[in-house]
Design a protein around this motif. Structure first.
Motif, mmCIF file in Angstrom:
data_model
loop_
_atom_site.group_PDB
_atom_site.id
_atom_site.type_symbol
_atom_site.label_atom_id
_atom_site.label_comp_id
_atom_site.label_asym_id
_atom_site.label_seq_id
_atom_site.Cartn_x
_atom_site.Cartn_y
_atom_site.Cartn_z
ATOM 1 N N GLN A 134 14.487 20.071 39.802
ATOM 2 C CA GLN A 134 13.702 18.910 39.415
ATOM 3 C C GLN A 134 12.230 19.102 39.791
ATOM 4 O O GLN A 134 11.343 18.724 39.030
ATOM 5 C CB GLN A 134 14.244 17.666 40.106
ATOM 6 N N SER A 135 11.993 19.719 40.932
ATOM 7 C CA SER A 135 10.617 19.936 41.346
ATOM 8 C C SER A 135 9.872 20.813 40.367
ATOM 9 O O SER A 135 8.680 20.614 40.108
ATOM 10 C CB SER A 135 10.591 20.590 42.730
ATOM 11 N N VAL A 136 10.559 21.812 39.824
ATOM 12 C CA VAL A 136 9.914 22.675 38.839
ATOM 13 C C VAL A 136 9.475 21.854 37.641
ATOM 14 O O VAL A 136 8.345 21.976 37.147
ATOM 15 C CB VAL A 136 10.860 23.814 38.397
ATOM 16 N N GLY B 233 8.355 12.002 48.892
ATOM 17 C CA GLY B 233 7.046 11.538 49.350
ATOM 18 C C GLY B 233 5.925 12.309 48.675
ATOM 19 O O GLY B 233 4.944 11.724 48.205
ATOM 20 N N ARG B 234 6.115 13.632 48.602
ATOM 21 C CA ARG B 234 5.081 14.456 47.976
ATOM 22 C C ARG B 234 4.864 14.062 46.521
ATOM 23 O O ARG B 234 3.744 13.978 46.041
ATOM 24 C CB ARG B 234 5.490 15.932 48.010
ATOM 25 N N ALA C 164 16.745 13.515 42.434
ATOM 26 C CA ALA C 164 17.472 14.530 43.190
ATOM 27 C C ALA C 164 16.666 15.044 44.381
ATOM 28 O O ALA C 164 17.073 16.003 45.023
ATOM 29 C CB ALA C 164 17.835 15.694 42.266
ATOM 30 N N LEU C 165 15.538 14.415 44.655
ATOM 31 C CA LEU C 165 14.660 14.980 45.688
ATOM 32 C C LEU C 165 14.992 14.488 47.088
ATOM 33 O O LEU C 165 15.462 13.365 47.277
ATOM 34 C CB LEU C 165 13.204 14.639 45.369
ATOM 35 N N HIS D 224 20.240 11.482 49.143
ATOM 36 C CA HIS D 224 18.895 11.564 49.696
ATOM 37 C C HIS D 224 18.335 10.176 49.958
ATOM 38 O O HIS D 224 17.198 10.033 50.382
ATOM 39 C CB HIS D 224 17.971 12.297 48.707
ATOM 40 N N ASN D 225 19.153 9.161 49.688
ATOM 41 C CA ASN D 225 18.697 7.794 49.862
ATOM 42 C C ASN D 225 19.124 7.297 51.249
ATOM 43 O O ASN D 225 20.268 6.920 51.477
ATOM 44 C CB ASN D 225 19.324 6.943 48.766
ATOM 45 N N MET D 226 18.179 7.329 52.203
ATOM 46 C CA MET D 226 18.552 7.076 53.595
ATOM 47 C C MET D 226 19.079 5.670 53.841
ATOM 48 O O MET D 226 20.071 5.496 54.555
ATOM 49 C CB MET D 226 17.363 7.381 54.512
#
Ligand SMILES: Nc1ncnc2c1ncn2[C@@H]1O[C@H](COP(=O)(O)OP(=O)(O)OP(=O)(O)O)[C@@H](O)[C@H]1O
Ligand SMILES: Nc1ncnc2c1ncn2[C@@H]1O[C@H](COP(=O)(O)OP(=O)(O)OP(=O)(O)O)[C@@H](O)[C@H]1O
Ligand SMILES: [Mg+2]
Ligand SMILES: [Mg+2]
Lengths: 347, 312, 254, 347, 254
Positions: E155-157, E185-186, E178-179, C206-208
């Motif tokens: 991970q978001s949970v 960003g959120r 892991a996002l 996810h790391n652009m």
């Protein structure tokens, strides 16, 4: 400030070597529970030196635990894979029954006076009989994916049922006298019972297999994380099959040993063999969740209740009190062991 | 280097042979603990031992199980009593352990059950279990009368020699009563729960069920429960074995129609007599049988001396 | 432009009512790093599991070197030279790092004992130290079970394992997510080295910036389908982000 | 191409509502094993319609499983926390013994004709007796951190030993006739045995507690990942204590029910109650590794072997063949259930 | 410059012979984001566990609002308003996302049934959807157990859970590892929002641009000790990297 970094790197490399023996010993998972066993022996020796601390007591103590020890060696493998085997007692009876019937058939009805040829045939029959049930268990668990508890509960009943059918519900009693005398009660090397020798050899092979070979490594890996083991290229199905086969095989040997010892198939007994083997294994530090365990621990776990019972019997502790005391000491022993070491999961 | 021998013989420092300190000590090893039958036997034995100036200790296995009994008998090996009274749980498996104790100087007397090998004990005192089964069948026939019907036999665990002999004796004798036919021997694993379940199932699957023979206390208790459940108390004849307090109670309440009582106290008494005779060099009798008694509700009070005790 | 080594066509994967893949295609080439990117839950890990034999796709075809293969177990994939770093690492938490590194590929002892299955634990430990050093991992003790290592240390073990054995394809599902700056650099170096050996590397990240710096090609997954493909050199970050969110679509649904 | 994204978002929101009943039913963990139970009943009904499909058979079937059902309700909670309780059978006996002695003491020796006041006192005594052992188990497991298998193995022996001591090793036999008549084999609502009513009420409360309350939620959480539960602020120690207390409490009630049913403390029986309760729970889909399970599954798991035994007994299947057949059907039932649903861990 | 809210002094933590912390100190201030950075195995996660009650330090003192506290369990820490996203997430894999979100803080039903402990599952589910949406998470089904979610979803949970309840301090141990780009960003937005509410946020991350963009202060851990502290605005990437590798040292060992 880069000096400490170097420092650590060095100690890291250093620690890839083994730590000193003393430290390893105290750090070993089995150290504290072994202490408990030694303490128990010391206490009983102090209470009844003339009766407890005798060659005869230790001979019989060892003999009486031989069969259970062999079962527990197999159980250790199974539990490390995070499985369980309730069927060992019934498979033991079945193997003894098949061996007994085989020997009877080969001697034309009464095997009491049979020779070593017939006895060897009986051994082979027992081992095969045990292995077949092991294979059935293994197949249903590993291939069909049925929970071990249910599979072995089912085969526990089925194996006993078949044993009963084989001889119409009664014991085979014409067991070769020679077998009983030599394997059941004979001794070698100046007093070591032959039955014990067999059990010791099997335990040593089991320990070697578990702790130094690929088979053992896979056993731990499968129990620790079966999916990871599968993804690492371990044939988990085949391995589980082998483990249950091994357990059945050992139950077969145990059945033959039991036949030699009791000179009877003792079909109405052995109902608590499974629980005894499981608790010996767990007491020795093997986790029911798998992935953790040791053969030495199992050996200690077999002997703690055996020593307790022997000691209480010798010191004439009242029957009912014995049950209470054994329960209390078992719990206390594991508690003592447990508080010394941290475990990922307690069970 | 490989000297071979037998356990308890070779290389053993402590000498076999009677320990003089124990010359007045008798040991009793019943088949299982906490059973009124064995407790009554113990009572009889203890009283007789006291009378004769001996001391009797009792150690019983938790279950009727050869392995458990073996470890008790083996524990005696290091300090053998002068004589051992034992009810072997297995006629073959117990041979070697008992022989161990014998080799170390103890006299052996078999009580209740016996070994297959007749050469070990100086005497066997027992009631004939097959005979008990036969008596039960005769009692059953008397209770039923000429009515035709089937009779269910509830055994405990396959391979238990005592109850198996009772069941077999019963089934054999039943052949002499043409109006009664056997609905088969069923095993209950010595669990009342299973006995109850077998009985309620038999009530529907064997409509002509007229009697049940329960070969021991637990099966009897289960059978009574099953009958009670089905409202068939008294309608199906229940013949139990032994006269434990709860069975006697059941007989009074009408749950049992008859009990086959052994005489455990007498077995204990005679066993001690034989043991002491052997110790004192007097003649012994190889086989002694104790009486069996069929008790029904009618002759209940007359037979109260045969009721088992739960404590001395 | 090198040959297409691995070609997945129209894979679908259902978990009960959940459709993790809805006709995803994917290609990887020998000697190239192909990045597979997409939003959380796009199906990247599921695709990797299907291509490494850990899961079986519900439908679709997988071609290796032009011939269709059936990867019915990870063993099958491994035999074909496919190695994988799974996102959930797939390590045996009770075993020590060296045992995990060599899991399924233990070094036997020399001689008869080795034939009997006895392991050379000292040798495995020694080699493990070397491997870990390459990735910049320091462990205070190698006796501890891998379950008690730090997140980054654990991930390094998984990475070390895959690159040590791959011969055709390496899948790396977020191999650097838990790594420190230094270790991340090492892993990216290793990825390049592996690629230079002619192995196809598939990198999920996810790391652009990382993706852009190391990949030769980039494929984008959205809701279980491939929606875009880029050549590494001439790609802008905005395009990638647009593709991942569905704002930019190159391929139509099959 | 942003349309599908919307689509999904909609279905996502939609699925936060419950799916249709039919789908939920088929998807339910217990659906397939319930099918097995229904199939078994159907088969036996077809074989022996006149005998099996009768009110009487179902009445006795239900009565005979009532005590086990109550034990299994408690066992379900314990196993979902990834624990195990081997002591239930002994605790049952202990509770029955305490109740019996209490009632005897209150009626001056012979409780046969005691009234409801004395009986209530007996019930309270039984429940307290069970709860005490539950508390001991819970304390040793949750606070002292000893593996449940060892703790309950120890208390299994100890509880039985104490029960034997209480009455010198013999059964309490003077049980109030009233109790036996009303609770033991009385019926209500036109034929429903009272013992069954009690078991049903307890099971319903258990199901409610497990599946809808905070207590149940914590039970699942502790079994799924005890450390995560702890870090989420759940008092894991206190919760485990409560779960074992509950199991002991239920074993106490079961002891009283057993006393009412047999009109005796049946001290030499109940040796396989623990295994029966455990296997019923596991058969119903509860994982020995914890975190997964359902009360309905346990109920089905209790009845499958019960129906099998009843059916085989009625259809006159030979005893030894029965053991084999029961084993085979148990395994087949779970296999049928298992292949329909994927499980995280199989055991 | 705001008050020091949380002050950890000279913490040490030993696991058998492993020394994870060797006298680490750490400070967090209300209304600020403090980044905690360091190499893999530096002891960041161990420090967080000690400060959130999940582990007990072998020695050292922890001050909250100037008074010494003993965090002998996570419950104690939670009562003081400290919430944590653990690196290993600490979720119950068999429970569904909503159940995990509300674990330990279930919503009871209204009325008597609620008093009896009955839960309002529908309400919790409803609120969970809202929380997940805020973080840009989409789930195909909420009936599934959290163990079968994708890494990022899981991970978001965990993140949603911590920010929903914190009142004083939030520890976030690699919350964005892991996002996806959008979700990351959120989460950074949420972090800022939480900080603006006056809560002290502690962020652990290996992503230096992310750290620099969001933190007010940065503390660097090396081998179980704090070796450097920076103010967020005027920090250069090179300094951070130098500090993490031990090339730059501000503080001497205690
Ligand atoms: N075993 C499973 N059971 C049910 N649903 C699953 C399972 N595995 C994956 N899913 C679902 O499939 C979808 C794709 O998951 P996958 O793990 O492939 O996503 P991903 O692209 O790797 O995401 P991330 O970037 O977060 O790792 C997700 O919605 C996930 O919840
Ligand atoms: N339970 C444990 N038992 C033994 N060693 C441990 C344990 N937990 C942590 N360690 C060790 O302590 C050190 C610090 O670990 P920690 O998890 O705090 O590192 P970290 O800074 O969070 O690293 P990462 O960036 O990789 O997450 C590591 O060397 C690790 O192996
Ligand atoms: Mg993924
Ligand atoms: Mg960390």
């Amino acid at each position: 400030m880069s000096a400490p970094a170097k420092d650590i790197q060095t100690t890291v490399d250093g620690e890839f070597a083994k730590p000193p023996l003393g430290k390893r010993l105290v750090g070993a998972n089995t150290f504290w529970i072994a202490l408990v066993l030694i303490a128990l022996i010391a206490v009983f020796t102090a209470i009844a030196p003339a009766e407890f601390a005798t060659l005869f007591t230790f001979q019989t103590l060892l003999i009486e635990t031989s069969v259970l020890l062999v079962l527990s060696v197999g159980m250790t493998f199974v539990i490390i894979t995070s499985g369980i085997d309730l069927s060992v007692g019934s498979v033991l009876i079945f193997a003894g029954m098949v061996a007994g019937k085989t020997m009877e058939a080969l001697s034309g009805g009464d095997a009491s006076h049979a020779g070593w040829g017939v006895i060897t045939a009986g051994l082979v029959a027992a081992v095969l009989a045990g292995a077949v049930w092991g294979l059935i268990n293994g197949f249903l668990i590993a291939v069909a994916g049925i929970p071990p508890l249910i599979v072995t509960l089912g085969t526990m009943g089925a194996a006993l049922g078949v044993s009963l059918l084989l001889n119409g519900g009664s014991d085979v009693r014409s067991v070769p006298t020679e077998l009983n005398k030599v394997l059941g009660y004979g001794t070698s090397f100046g007093g070591i019972p032959n039955l014990v020798l067999v059990a010791v050899v099997i335990t040593l092979i089991g320990a070697w297999l578990l702790h130094t070979t690929r088979f053992g490594r896979y056993t731990f890996a499968v129990g620790s994380n079966a999916e990871a083991a599968r993804r690492s290229g371990i044939g988990v199905t085949a391995h589980l099959l082998k483990v249950y086969l091994l357990t059945g095989f050992l139950a077969g040997i145990a059945g033959f040993m039991s036949l030699a010892y009791y000179a009877s198939t003792t079909i109405s007994a052995h109902t608590t063999d499974n629980l005894n083997a499981i608790s010996a294994t767990v007491m020795g530090g093997t986790s029911l969740f798998g992935g953790v365990g040791s053969m030495l621990g199992t050996v200690i776990g077999v002997f703690i209740p055996a020593v307790l019972n022997k000691g209480f019997n010798i010191t004439h502790v009242q029957d009912f009190w014995q049950m209470i005391a054994v329960g209390a000491v078992l719990i206390a022993a594991v508690w003592f062991d447990q508080r010394r070491r941290r475990k990922r999961n307690s069970r | 280097a490989c000297g071979s021998g037998q356990v308890g013989q070779s290389g053993s420092g402590d000498k076999p042979g009677g320990n003089s300190a124990n010359s007045k000590k008798l040991a009793l090893v019943p088949g299982v603990q906490a059973e009124p039958f064995y407790i009554s036997m113990q009572c009889g034995a203890e009283a007789e031992a006291k009378k004769l100036g001996y001391e009797l200790t009792t150690q019983a296995p938790q279950k009727f199980d050869a392995a458990m009994q073996t470890s008790i008998v083996n524990a005696m090996g290091s300090n053998p009593p002068a004589a051992l009274l034992i009810a072997p749980t297995d006629d073959q498996a117990m041979l070697a352990p008992i022989e161990q104790v014998k080799n170390r100087g103890a006299k052996i007397v078999e009580v209740d059950t016996s070994l297959k090998d007749k050469s070990v004990a100086v005497s066997s005192v027992s009631s004939d279990n097959a005979e008990g089964g036969k008596l039960a069948a005769q009692t059953m026939a008397k209770l039923v009368g000429d009515k035709p019907g089937s009779v269910l036999i509830l055994d405990t665990i396959a391979g238990t020699s005592t109850t198996a002999a009772r069941a077999k004796g019963f089934e054999d004798e039943l052949k002499n009563h043409p109006n009664l036919k056997s609905a088969g021997i069923q095993f209950t694993q010595n669990e009342p729960e299973q006995a109850a379940s077998k009985v309620t199932a038999a009530l529907v699957s064997t409509p002509d069920l007229v009697g049940i023979f329960a070969t021991n206390l637990n099966t009897g208790e289960g059978a009574a429960t099953g009958l009670r459940n089905a409202g068939k108390i008294g309608k199906v004849n229940l013949v139990g074995f032994d006269a434990s307090p709860s069975e006697v109670d059941g007989l009074k309440k009408g749950e049992y129609q008859a009990l086959i009582a052994q005489d455990p106290a007498q077995i204990g008494t005679k066993g001690v007599d034989q043991a002491v005779a052997a110790l004192e060099g007097k003649p012994t009798e190889r086989n002694l049988t104790a009486q069996l008694h069929s008790i029904t509700k009618d002759d209940l009070d007359a037979n109260s001396q045969y009721f088992y005790k739960q404590s001395c | 432009m090198s040959e297409i080594l691995l070609d997945a066509v129209d894979l679908t994967k259902h978990y009960g009512s959940v459709e993790a893949l809805r006709g995803a295609s994917f290609q990887a080439r020998a000697g190239e790093v192909t990045a597979l990117i997409g939003d959380n839950g796009a199906g990247k890990s599921t695709l990797v599991k299907c291509l490494s034999g850990a899961e079986q796709p519900t439908s679709g075809r997988i071609l290796l070197d032009g011939t269709e293969v059936h990867l019915d177990s990870p063993v099958a994939a491994r035999r074909l030279g496919i190695e994988t770093v799974y996102q959930d690492l797939a390590v045996a938490p009770d075993l020590d790092p060296a045992a995990n590194l060599f899991l399924g590929r233990e070094i036997p002892r020399k001689g008869l004992l080795g034939k009997l299955g006895m392991l050379d634990k000292a040798e495995m430990r020694r080699q493990a130290v070397t491997e870990f050093e390459k990735l910049g991992v320091t462990l205070q003790s190698t006796e501890v079970s891998i379950g008690s290592l730090s997140g980054g240390q654990r991930q390094s073990v998984a990475v070390a394992r895959s690159v040590a054995w791959a011969s055709k394809v390496v899948f790396m599902d977020e191999p650097t997510a838990a790594l420190g700056v230094r270790q991340r650099g090492r892993v990216l170096d290793v990825i390049k080295k592996v690629r230079d050996k002619g192995i196809a590397v598939v990198l999920i990240s996810h790391n652009m910036p990382e993706v852009l710096s190391v990949s030769d090609r980039i494929e984008v997954l959205l809701q279980g389908k491939r929606v875009a493909r880029f050549a590494g050199a001439d790609t802008k970050l905005e395009d990638l982000v647009a593709a991942m969110t569905g704002a930019l679509v190159q391929e139509e649904a099959a």
